[in-house]
Design a protein around this motif. Structure first.
Motif, PDB file in Angstrom:
ATOM      1  N   ALA A 221      -9.671  18.468   1.700  1.00 17.24           N
ATOM      2  CA  ALA A 221     -10.293  17.340   0.993  1.00 17.24           C
ATOM      3  C   ALA A 221     -11.242  17.830  -0.092  1.00 17.24           C
ATOM      4  O   ALA A 221     -11.331  17.244  -1.186  1.00 17.24           O
ATOM      5  N   GLU A 222     -11.950  18.929   0.189  1.00 20.47           N
ATOM      6  CA  GLU A 222     -12.868  19.482  -0.804  1.00 20.47           C
ATOM      7  C   GLU A 222     -12.118  20.004  -2.021  1.00 20.47           C
ATOM      8  O   GLU A 222     -12.542  19.794  -3.171  1.00 20.47           O
ATOM      9  N   LEU A 223     -10.998  20.680  -1.789  1.00 21.12           N
ATOM     10  CA  LEU A 223     -10.203  21.196  -2.909  1.00 21.12           C
ATOM     11  C   LEU A 223      -9.618  20.056  -3.744  1.00 21.12           C
ATOM     12  O   LEU A 223      -9.589  20.130  -4.977  1.00 21.12           O
ATOM     13  N   VAL A 224      -9.160  19.014  -3.080  1.00 17.88           N
ATOM     14  CA  VAL A 224      -8.613  17.866  -3.813  1.00 17.88           C
ATOM     15  C   VAL A 224      -9.688  17.223  -4.678  1.00 17.88           C
ATOM     16  O   VAL A 224      -9.451  16.840  -5.827  1.00 17.88           O
ATOM     17  N   ALA A 225     -10.905  17.105  -4.137  1.00 22.84           N
ATOM     18  CA  ALA A 225     -11.998  16.495  -4.898  1.00 22.84           C
ATOM     19  C   ALA A 225     -12.391  17.347  -6.108  1.00 22.84           C
ATOM     20  O   ALA A 225     -12.713  16.818  -7.177  1.00 22.84           O
ATOM     21  N   GLN A 226     -12.358  18.675  -5.949  1.00 26.42           N
ATOM     22  CA  GLN A 226     -12.765  19.562  -7.044  1.00 26.42           C
ATOM     23  C   GLN A 226     -11.739  19.613  -8.163  1.00 26.42           C
ATOM     24  O   GLN A 226     -12.104  19.641  -9.349  1.00 26.42           O
ATOM     25  N   TRP A 227     -10.464  19.641  -7.819  1.00 26.52           N
ATOM     26  CA  TRP A 227      -9.417  19.895  -8.805  1.00 26.52           C
ATOM     27  C   TRP A 227      -8.729  18.644  -9.320  1.00 26.52           C
ATOM     28  O   TRP A 227      -7.976  18.717 -10.291  1.00 26.52           O
ATOM     29  N   ASN A 228      -8.952  17.502  -8.695  1.00 28.60           N
ATOM     30  CA  ASN A 228      -8.267  16.281  -9.121  1.00 28.60           C
ATOM     31  C   ASN A 228      -9.209  15.169  -9.566  1.00 28.60           C
ATOM     32  O   ASN A 228      -8.731  14.152 -10.074  1.00 28.60           O
ATOM     33  N   TYR A 229     -10.528  15.366  -9.377  1.00 27.54           N
ATOM     34  CA  TYR A 229     -11.483  14.307  -9.722  1.00 27.54           C
ATOM     35  C   TYR A 229     -12.588  14.865 -10.619  1.00 27.54           C
ATOM     36  O   TYR A 229     -12.948  16.036 -10.534  1.00 27.54           O
ATOM     37  N   CYS A 230     -13.109  13.969 -11.465  1.00 28.98           N
ATOM     38  CA  CYS A 230     -14.184  14.349 -12.389  1.00 28.98           C
ATOM     39  C   CYS A 230     -15.470  14.589 -11.600  1.00 28.98           C
ATOM     40  O   CYS A 230     -15.832  13.812 -10.707  1.00 28.98           O
ATOM     41  N   THR A 231     -16.184  15.669 -11.945  1.00 27.61           N
ATOM     42  CA  THR A 231     -17.423  16.013 -11.240  1.00 27.61           C
ATOM     43  C   THR A 231     -18.532  15.012 -11.517  1.00 27.61           C
ATOM     44  O   THR A 231     -19.408  14.799 -10.672  1.00 27.61           O
ATOM     45  N   LEU A 232     -18.499  14.359 -12.660  1.00 24.57           N
ATOM     46  CA  LEU A 232     -19.578  13.450 -13.055  1.00 24.57           C
ATOM     47  C   LEU A 232     -19.320  12.014 -12.614  1.00 24.57           C
ATOM     48  O   LEU A 232     -20.154  11.383 -11.973  1.00 24.57           O
ATOM     49  N   SER A 233     -18.139  11.480 -12.938  1.00 27.18           N
ATOM     50  CA  SER A 233     -17.841  10.071 -12.653  1.00 27.18           C
ATOM     51  C   SER A 233     -17.062   9.868 -11.361  1.00 27.18           C
ATOM     52  O   SER A 233     -16.887   8.714 -10.942  1.00 27.18           O
ATOM     53  N   GLN A 234     -16.594  10.947 -10.719  1.00 27.47           N
ATOM     54  CA  GLN A 234     -15.796  10.866  -9.488  1.00 27.47           C
ATOM     55  C   GLN A 234     -14.517  10.068  -9.675  1.00 27.47           C
ATOM     56  O   GLN A 234     -13.974   9.507  -8.714  1.00 27.47           O
ATOM     57  N   GLU A 235     -14.008  10.021 -10.904  1.00 27.13           N
ATOM     58  CA  GLU A 235     -12.733   9.363 -11.186  1.00 27.13           C
ATOM     59  C   GLU A 235     -11.635  10.409 -11.301  1.00 27.13           C
ATOM     60  O   GLU A 235     -11.913  11.602 -11.459  1.00 27.13           O
ATOM     61  N   VAL A 236     -10.400   9.957 -11.249  1.00 27.53           N
ATOM     62  CA  VAL A 236      -9.266  10.877 -11.350  1.00 27.53           C
ATOM     63  C   VAL A 236      -9.267  11.525 -12.729  1.00 27.53           C
ATOM     64  O   VAL A 236      -9.508  10.855 -13.751  1.00 27.53           O
TER      65      VAL A 236
END
Length: 305
Positions: free
Chosen positions: A28-43
């Motif tokens: 889940a952490e890898l998916v969040a880092q590589w598929n979502y924006c760090t600032l807006s948490q959008e795809v």
């Protein structure tokens, strides 16, 4: 204690021990880092940018953050080191041909492969899913796997051919040690840029002052030069006209002097031409007709009789 119905309580139900530390799911952490924006948490969606610490952002989110820096935004801490759009590099990513996205999962009964990524390394073909280390070049924005840079050593980018140095290579979503090293390099780079600006400012001021001095001295020199040139020209003209006047005065004894050009102009009425020729012009007396003689409904000139 109850125990009605023959229930036997166990020890862990009666004695409360220390709480277990919750472990973060790596997938889940890898998916969040590589598929979502760090600032807006959008795809993540193109254009995708990366900062000097190797974090991924949507370019739209960065622009909105720079325009509206409100203290209420808790997520703004993730981009607090970004002061302008120049601190961010737009990435040139290579699409994964095996990536289908949500096309095949219309019914919701398909297994999502978390190791499948949208982008791959254009040199080796590794997928950018967090299992392999990836990096990008600050000079051009091209993204490669670290394995490709190690196996194919070159001082030129593999795709666009731009020259780069070791300081231009930035690891994407690196470990804490990588982030600390990148932060030190970022601070050193910004200090050098500030020193260069300070050294450029006095040089620019000196050049501007020199230009102003030259401009203030320039017109006077030009004017004096023009005055000297005009003085020389007038002297030359006088010297050149002197012999001509002497020659004309010497020839006046033998021949009559020619009248000036202004005296040669005469009207046609005073000329020695015939009356028929003079009547062709508007200055002739026949062209001047009274109002009674001329018709009021026809506009005519002296050529219409």
């Amino acid at each position: 204690m109850g125990c009605d119905g023959g229930t036997i309580p166990k020890r862990h139900e009666l004695v409360k021990g220390p709480k277990k530390v919750e472990k973060v799911d790596k997938d889940a952490e890898l998916v969040a880092q590589w598929n979502y924006c760090t600032l807006s948490q959008e795809v993540l969606r193109r254009p995708i940018v990366a900062c000097e610490l190797g974090r991924l952002y949507n370019k739209d989110a960065i622009i909105e953050f720079l325009l509206d820096k409100s203290a209420e935004k808790a997520l703004g801490k993730a981009a607090s080191h970004i002061k302008s759009i120049k601190n961010v590099t737009e990435l040139k990513l290579s699409d994964n041909p095996a990536w289908e996205g949500d096309k095949g999962n219309t019914k919701g009964d398909k297994h999502d492969d978390l190791q499948r990524a949208r982008f791959i390394c254009p040199v080796v073909g590794l997928e950018m899913n967090g299992r392999h280390r990836f990096c990008f070049l600050r000079c051009c924005g091209c993204v490669f796997s670290e394995r490709a840079l190690k196996e194919i050593k070159a001082e030129v980018c593999h795709t666009c051919g731009a020259a780069f140095q070791e300081d231009d290579v930035i690891v994407l979503n690196g470990s804490k040690e990588d982030v600390e090293g990148l932060k030190k390099r970022m601070e050193e780079r910004r200090l050098k840029a500030k020193l260069e600006r300070k050294t450029k400012k006095p040089k620019a001021a000196e050049s501007v002052s020199k230009a102003e001095v030259e401009e203030s001295a320039g017109p006077s020199k030009v004017k004096t030069g023009k005055a000297e040139d005009t003085g020389l020209d007038s002297r030359e003209k006088k010297t050149s006209l002197a012999p001509k006047n002497a020659a004309t005065s010497g020839s006046s004894s033998g021949k009559a002097e020619k009248p000036p050009c202004g005296a040669m102009k005469r009207t046609i009425a005073d000329s020695e031409e015939s009356e028929a020729y003079k009547s062709l012009f508007t200055t002739h007396s026949s062209a001047k007709r009274s109002k009674e003689e001329s018709a009021h409904w026809v506009t005519h000139t002296s050529y219409c009789f």
